[in-house]
Scaffold this motif. Structure first.
Motif, mmCIF file in Angstrom:
data_model
loop_
_atom_site.group_PDB
_atom_site.id
_atom_site.type_symbol
_atom_site.label_atom_id
_atom_site.label_comp_id
_atom_site.label_asym_id
_atom_site.label_seq_id
_atom_site.Cartn_x
_atom_site.Cartn_y
_atom_site.Cartn_z
ATOM 1 N N GLU A 129 0.832 -1.210 0.000
ATOM 2 C CA GLU A 129 0.000 0.000 0.000
ATOM 3 C C GLU A 129 0.865 1.259 0.000
ATOM 4 O OE1 GLU A 129 -2.140 -3.466 1.384
ATOM 5 O OE2 GLU A 129 -0.295 -2.521 2.163
ATOM 6 N N GLY A 130 1.958 1.209 0.769
ATOM 7 C CA GLY A 130 2.854 2.355 0.800
ATOM 8 C C GLY A 130 3.517 2.597 -0.536
ATOM 9 N N ARG A 133 1.052 4.158 -2.899
ATOM 10 C CA ARG A 133 0.848 5.596 -2.618
ATOM 11 C C ARG A 133 1.935 6.432 -3.281
ATOM 12 N NH1 ARG A 133 0.759 10.138 -2.272
ATOM 13 N NH2 ARG A 133 -0.042 11.555 -0.655
ATOM 14 N N GLN A 136 1.522 7.356 -6.988
ATOM 15 C CA GLN A 136 0.553 8.394 -7.352
ATOM 16 C C GLN A 136 1.158 9.792 -7.373
ATOM 17 O OE1 GLN A 136 -2.592 8.069 -4.447
ATOM 18 N NE2 GLN A 136 -2.788 5.843 -4.716
ATOM 19 N N GLU A 137 2.419 9.918 -6.924
ATOM 20 C CA GLU A 137 2.972 11.254 -6.650
ATOM 21 C C GLU A 137 3.013 12.161 -7.867
ATOM 22 O OE1 GLU A 137 5.821 14.470 -6.036
ATOM 23 O OE2 GLU A 137 6.184 12.767 -7.350
ATOM 24 N N ASP A 157 2.710 14.421 2.456
ATOM 25 C CA ASP A 157 1.722 14.935 1.512
ATOM 26 C C ASP A 157 2.002 14.439 0.094
ATOM 27 O OD1 ASP A 157 -0.547 16.834 0.947
ATOM 28 O OD2 ASP A 157 1.000 17.722 -0.334
ATOM 29 N N GLY A 160 3.204 9.926 1.020
ATOM 30 C CA GLY A 160 2.550 9.114 2.036
ATOM 31 C C GLY A 160 3.359 9.012 3.317
ATOM 32 N N ARG A 161 2.680 8.691 4.396
ATOM 33 C CA ARG A 161 3.313 8.676 5.716
ATOM 34 C C ARG A 161 4.317 7.544 5.876
ATOM 35 N NH1 ARG A 161 1.115 11.772 10.075
ATOM 36 N NH2 ARG A 161 2.217 10.309 11.435
ATOM 37 N N GLU A 162 4.122 6.451 5.155
ATOM 38 C CA GLU A 162 5.053 5.333 5.344
ATOM 39 C C GLU A 162 6.484 5.716 5.019
ATOM 40 O OE1 GLU A 162 4.708 1.200 4.487
ATOM 41 O OE2 GLU A 162 2.555 1.404 4.072
#
Length: 491
Positions: A129-130, A133, A136-137, A157, A160-162
């Motif tokens: 999942e990370g 994410r 998508q940047e 932002d 992702g937080r991961e």
């Protein structure tokens, strides 16, 4: 109108350096080279600040900073200047790991302080999942950063937080012992801040940084240590200062500063020392106290600087007892993301990382762990034995190490690392603007331009050069007024 002066006929002034860490020592060394008379005052009984060696199982090791960035010239040049050039030694290995998601995983390549240019390098460290994410940047709209932004907030932002929690946080935490979600990108990772200001894709920006770095690739190691420990550098600089005619007084706390008609009075616990100039190379809280009367605005700004505390737990094992622990083989150590909930935040396998440690203690395996981040001071109130035990538990879980140490040493660095939150550089500019209003007084150290050894030395050189220029300007302006030298009260 003729005014009194305290300079000798050669035009030499007297500068007092307050603080005997590496910044103060570097400032004193630089000032002597300009022909000024120098006195360095250190409140404790030793020089070096967070650079310190000690004994573990009969072997000298670093109990503070253990390496210095070699791609900046200041620290390596100073080591060479004070006779340590032939003892400079790069790490024997730089193969590190990240202890995350239950395993020791190789540190990904191709990142800028944990921010990747290629998501493919992060497999295993991040979840599917990370990784999705991050993919998508490039489709995201640009993120506004203004005058400054927190590293963690911006990277989360975009990617992702991961990425922040498992890579950026442990890497920055190793440097600042801080919180990536508070830490200033402009101050801590300026090359990323410039990319962010340009807008567009962060992934593409990191790739540009890497391409630019490759184009100007320097030969030689990224980091250097010193045979015998980085902690030997302060004493070598101190010896060079004494040899150059400088005076160093340890165990001499400074209690107050007062401007006079033609210089400064520095009040210690036993006497008053007069000077033409001052370099203030102390932590922010101390500088704040000393400047309270003469520069209230600078004092208030300095009082607002926060610090993180940490502890280093150094452990020595019989090498034969750890030989079967394969997880230690070939690695320089590992980092630990805070999100994984461990107590230690990193471990360095000193025997692997530094050939001089291996050579000095061929029958031992020396490693160390670090404990404590910004806001986690509760760990530092534990007894030494507790910090040793929790380090051993975490090491056992991470590496399988089951051996018992033959010696241990716990070193606490209370208020050891200044924090660089969003807006820090603006605060530093305000401090310097206020301090510049005072005659021949400058500040330097880890608060201002970076916490690494080269950055501290660079800030010291800046302060020393500005003081020397100030005093040279005064001498040139009034060359016929030189009447003699000022005595120091109490001598």
């Amino acid at each position: 109108m003729q005014r009194s002066t305290n300079r000798v006929d050669t035009g030499t002034g007297h500068v007092v350096v307050i603080g005997g860490g590496i910044a103060g020592l570097a400032a004193a060394h630089r000032l002597l080279a300009t022909g000024l008379r120098v006195t360095l005052l250190e409140a404790t009984d030793r020089l070096g600040g967070k650079l310190m060696t000690g004994d573990i199982a009969g072997t000298q090791v670093d109990l503070g900073a253990e390496s210095m960035l070699a791609r900046r010239p200041e620290a390596v040049d100073l080591a060479r200047a004070v006779g340590l050039g032939d003892r400079l030694q790069p790490p024997a290995t730089a193969t590190a790991a990240v202890w995350t998601r239950g395993e020791l995983r190789p540190m990904p390549k191709g990142h800028v302080m944990g921010v990747p240019g290629d998501p493919a390098a992060l497999g295993g460290v991040l979840s599917p999942e990370g990784l999705a994410r991050i993919a998508q940047e490039r489709d995201l709209t640009p993120t506004a950063v203004g005058d400054d932004v927190a590293v963690g907030a911006y990277v989360a932002d975009r990617l992702g937080r991961e990425v922040v929690d498992r890579l950026v946080e442990p890497l920055l935490g190793g440097v600042y012992a801080g919180d990536a979600y508070r830490l200033s990108m402009r101050a801590a990772v300026p090359q990323l801040f410039e990319v962010a200001r340009e807008g567009g894709s962060l992934l593409d920006g990191v790739q540009r940084i890497q391409q630019q770095a490759a184009a100007r690739r320097q030969t030689g190691p990224v980091f250097q240590g010193i045979d015998g420990g980085i902690g030997t550098l302060p004493e070598a600089v101190g010896d060079a200062v004494r040899a150059g005619g400088g005076e160093i007084l340890t165990g001499t706390p400074v209690l107050g500063l007062t401007r006079t008609t033609d210089g400064w009075d520095i009040r210690t616990d036993t006497r008053v020392i007069t000077a033409d100039g001052i370099v203030l190379a102390t932590p922010a809280w101390s500088a704040s106290t000393l400047l309270a009367a003469e520069s209230p605005a600078a004092s208030v700004e300095l009082a607002g600087v926060e610090y993180a505390s940490m502890a280093l737990v150094t452990l020595a094992f019989r090498r034969s007892d750890v030989a079967a622990t394969g997880a230690l083989d070939g690695r320089s150590g590992f980092l630990v993301p805070p999100v994984d909930g461990r107590t230690i935040k990193a471990s360095t396998f000193s025997t692997h990382k530094w050939q001089w440690v291996a050579d000095a203690a061929p029958d031992l395996f020396v490693l160390r762990t670090s404990v404590g981040r910004y806001g986690e001071e509760d760990h530092l109130h534990r007894e030494d034995t507790e910090l040793v035990d929790v380090s051993l538990r975490d090491l056992a879980e991470a590496t399988g190490l089951a051996a018992k140490p033959v010696d241990t040493e716990v070193t606490r660095w209370i208020g050891g690392l200044p924090q660089y939150p969003v807006g820090h550089l603006t605060r530093v500019a305000r401090i310097r603007d206020e301090v510049a209003k005072l005659p021949a007084l400058r500040v330097c150290g880890a608060v201002y331009d970076g916490v690494g050894i080269p950055a501290c030395i660079a800030s010291a050189h800046r302060a020393a050069d500005e003081i020397a220029a100030d005093l040279a300007g005064e001498i040139i302006a009034t060359p016929t007024l030189v009447q003699g030298t000022r005595s120091e009260a109490g001598q």
